[in-house]
Design a protein around this motif. Structure first.
Motif, mmCIF file in Angstrom:
data_model
loop_
_atom_site.group_PDB
_atom_site.id
_atom_site.type_symbol
_atom_site.label_atom_id
_atom_site.label_comp_id
_atom_site.label_asym_id
_atom_site.label_seq_id
_atom_site.Cartn_x
_atom_site.Cartn_y
_atom_site.Cartn_z
ATOM 1 N N VAL A 79 5.774 -6.948 -7.805
ATOM 2 C CA VAL A 79 6.010 -8.225 -7.118
ATOM 3 C C VAL A 79 7.433 -8.241 -6.575
ATOM 4 C CG1 VAL A 79 6.318 -10.720 -7.454
ATOM 5 C CG2 VAL A 79 4.289 -9.589 -8.379
ATOM 6 N N ARG A 80 8.374 -7.811 -7.391
ATOM 7 C CA ARG A 80 9.787 -7.829 -6.979
ATOM 8 C C ARG A 80 10.074 -6.873 -5.825
ATOM 9 N NH1 ARG A 80 10.168 -8.223 -12.582
ATOM 10 N NH2 ARG A 80 10.536 -6.009 -12.870
ATOM 11 N N SER A 81 9.329 -5.786 -5.758
ATOM 12 C CA SER A 81 9.636 -4.790 -4.729
ATOM 13 C C SER A 81 8.640 -4.780 -3.568
ATOM 14 C CB SER A 81 9.690 -3.396 -5.369
ATOM 15 O OG SER A 81 8.441 -3.057 -5.919
ATOM 16 N N ALA A 82 7.721 -5.727 -3.537
ATOM 17 C CA ALA A 82 6.718 -5.766 -2.462
ATOM 18 C C ALA A 82 7.396 -5.990 -1.112
ATOM 19 C CB ALA A 82 5.702 -6.866 -2.733
ATOM 20 N N PRO A 83 6.971 -5.244 -0.095
ATOM 21 C CA PRO A 83 7.647 -5.332 1.197
ATOM 22 C C PRO A 83 7.283 -6.576 2.024
ATOM 23 C CG PRO A 83 5.863 -3.746 1.315
ATOM 24 C CD PRO A 83 5.958 -4.190 -0.120
ATOM 25 N N ASP A 84 6.154 -7.213 1.685
ATOM 26 C CA ASP A 84 5.737 -8.380 2.479
ATOM 27 C C ASP A 84 4.874 -9.306 1.619
ATOM 28 O OD1 ASP A 84 2.948 -7.407 2.573
ATOM 29 O OD2 ASP A 84 3.715 -5.940 4.008
ATOM 30 N N GLU A 85 4.576 -10.472 2.165
ATOM 31 C CA GLU A 85 3.839 -11.497 1.409
ATOM 32 C C GLU A 85 2.427 -11.045 1.050
ATOM 33 O OE1 GLU A 85 3.177 -14.548 -0.912
ATOM 34 O OE2 GLU A 85 5.114 -14.052 -0.051
ATOM 35 N N ALA A 86 1.755 -10.314 1.927
ATOM 36 C CA ALA A 86 0.389 -9.838 1.614
ATOM 37 C C ALA A 86 0.416 -8.887 0.408
ATOM 38 C CB ALA A 86 -0.219 -9.147 2.829
ATOM 39 N N SER A 87 1.390 -8.029 0.375
ATOM 40 C CA SER A 87 1.534 -7.106 -0.753
ATOM 41 C C SER A 87 1.862 -7.871 -2.032
ATOM 42 C CB SER A 87 2.646 -6.089 -0.477
ATOM 43 O OG SER A 87 2.331 -5.311 0.645
ATOM 44 N N ARG A 88 2.744 -8.850 -1.917
ATOM 45 C CA ARG A 88 3.087 -9.679 -3.092
ATOM 46 C C ARG A 88 1.855 -10.401 -3.621
ATOM 47 N NH1 ARG A 88 7.927 -9.971 -0.743
ATOM 48 N NH2 ARG A 88 7.394 -11.657 0.674
ATOM 49 N N ARG A 89 1.021 -10.922 -2.732
ATOM 50 C CA ARG A 89 -0.186 -11.639 -3.143
ATOM 51 C C ARG A 89 -1.112 -10.709 -3.933
ATOM 52 N NH1 ARG A 89 -0.633 -15.943 -4.712
ATOM 53 N NH2 ARG A 89 -1.712 -14.948 -6.369
ATOM 54 N N ARG A 90 -1.261 -9.472 -3.448
ATOM 55 C CA ARG A 90 -2.145 -8.520 -4.137
ATOM 56 C C ARG A 90 -1.646 -8.225 -5.548
ATOM 57 N NH1 ARG A 90 -2.425 -6.330 0.924
ATOM 58 N NH2 ARG A 90 -0.844 -4.763 0.513
ATOM 59 N N VAL A 91 -0.353 -8.003 -5.689
ATOM 60 C CA VAL A 91 0.147 -7.684 -7.025
ATOM 61 C C VAL A 91 0.234 -8.921 -7.907
ATOM 62 C CG1 VAL A 91 1.202 -5.481 -6.462
ATOM 63 C CG2 VAL A 91 2.541 -7.564 -6.218
#
Length: 103
Positions: free
Chosen positions: A46-58
């Motif tokens: 979550v902390r290192s996700a490059p964008d909001e879509a990636s953050r949502r997945r994790v």
């Protein structure tokens, strides 16, 4: 690291004066360990996700792990041990599909 304070009934931990649902104490130790591993890796992602879509997945993975541990979803003390074990196994299976365990 010191274990957090628990309420007398063991259902809650107290951290910095705030009450949080405790992990299900009846979980198989290996299952709980694997769920905690997924949880740690997802929180880091979550902390290192490059964008909001990636953050949502994790974040979805964080949710699955916390449900498996009994910290979210139906309270573990409201379920039978079999239901709790089934929930943990189901969430662990989903997490393993999303991010296979590190060896």
């Amino acid at each position: 690291m010191t274990a957090p304070e628990r309420t007398d009934d063991g259902r809650w931990i107290i951290v910095d004066g705030r009450r949080w649902r405790a992990e299900d104490p009846s979980l198989d130790p290996d299952v709980a360990k694997r769920l905690r591993s997924h949880l740690g890796r997802a929180r880091s992602a979550v902390r290192s996700a490059p964008d909001e879509a990636s953050r949502r997945r994790v974040r979805d993975s964080v949710q699955l792990a916390k449900e498996g541990l009994g910290e979210r979803g139906t309270a573990w003390w409201e379920l039978t041990e079999a239901e709790r074990a089934d929930r943990a196994a189901d969430r662990l299976s989903s997490l393993d599909e999303l991010a296979p365990p590190e060896r």
